[in-house]
Enzyme design. Structure first.
Site: not given
Length: 327
Positions: A11, A13, A36, A57, A78, A96, A164, A176
């Protein structure tokens, strides 16, 4: 000896939240990634110097050489991966919002507490010195009787294919973006009652949410989260009291032009945010919680309290809380 971190996904982030701060801190190293799309994992690892690419994962979570699992998946996933990592004996740093809803967060908090592991919501803003400074000012009484507090986070996301905008993945402006102002007002003023919410949704995904909160002592709060429209970014906090006002620009990422302005009868005081990133402060705190038993300021119980407010806002606004999924 460094803590070995395995990453679930490639991702966006990951770079700013984990890779960049890890490169500047001793005692923590990103050693493996899975995605993935295996080709994407290989490309991501090559670009960022991650030595191992695992096939799934599950292989990350079960690898005995990995001490920490970092979970930057979509919000609805999550809970599943945090639970899996805890059961595999891994410490967890989870992005988060912590889970899809408060019920799921509560169950994971119980599991985390019984495990003896460090399970931290990656609420990076909490670890920046500006949040401690805000607490100091609010608690000092310099603002007099507290009256109103408004926290906003607006980031337009025009691409409706983005996660999102995906209801089943836990999307929405409140999930988000709104988790930030909710967490900030909770940090400063305690637990609120949700007294109103105005939600504009598209197929169940809130494009914008405004919620009214009532805090002990009579303070009235407002949370605003917007992710659509042609408007510009907005990230701010405004607190008014009987003897002064407090305005904060960029309270969620104070290192990015963050600025605090306190106005009272004594004059105006302006303070700049520490330029060190929130993610660096956070990762240092996570490392120290694992290796030294330092406080975990954003543990699963704290995350659960935020999810309760988010769920309440959705319900008051006419939507149901998000639903967790498993891969």
């Amino acid at each position: 000896m460094s803590l070995s971190v395995g990453v679930l996904g490639a991702a966006r982030i990951v770079k700013s939240a984990l890779l960049e701060p890890a490169a500047t801190l001793d005692g923590i190293e990103v050693t493996a990634v899975a995605a993935r799309d295996p080709e994407r994992a290989v490309a991501f690892a090559g670009e960022h110097g991650i030595p191992r690419v695992l096939r799934s994962y599950d292989e990350i979570v079960d690898d005995p050489a990995i001490d920490v699992v970092y979970v930057p998946t979509p919000a609805a996933l999550h809970g599943h991966w945090t639970r899996r990592a805890i059961k595999a004996g891994k410490h967890v740093l989870c992005e988060k919002p912590f889970t899809a809803n408060a019920e799921e967060a509560e169950a994971i908090a119980e599991l985390a507490e019984s495990s003896g592991l460090v399970v931290m919501e990656a609420f990076h803003s909490r670890y920046h010195p500006m949040w401690a400074r805000l607490t100091e000012l609010v608690d000092s009484g310099v603002l007099g009787e507290l009256r109103t507090a408004r926290a906003e986070f607006t980031v337009p996301h025009a691409d409706t294919t983005d996660i999102r905008w995906q209801l089943d993945l836990g999307g929405g402006a409140l999930m988000d973006l709104g988790c930030y102002p909710v967490r900030l007002l909770r940090h400063l003023f305690g637990e609120p009652e949700v007294t109103g919410a105005q939600i504009r949704d598209i197929d169940g995904v809130d494009a914008s949410t405004t919620a009214q909160l009532a805090f002990e002592g009579g303070l009235l709060g407002e949370v605003v989260a917007v992710m659509d429209g042609p408007g510009s970014h907005a990230a701010e906090l405004r607190v008014s009291g009987s003897t002064g006002t407090l305005h904060v620009r960029m309270p969620y990422h104070p290192y990015l032009y963050g600025e605090l302005t306190l106005t009272t009868d004594s004059g105006v005081v302006v303070e700049q945010g520490d330029p060190r990133t929130t993610y660096s402060f956070q990762l240092e705190a996570f490392r120290d919680a694992v290796t030294e038993g330092a406080p975990n300021l954003t543990d699963a119980r704290e995350a659960t309290a935020t999810m309760r407010v988010i769920d309440a806002i959705y319900r008051v606004g006419g939507l149901r809380p998000r639903t967790p999924i498993a891969p």
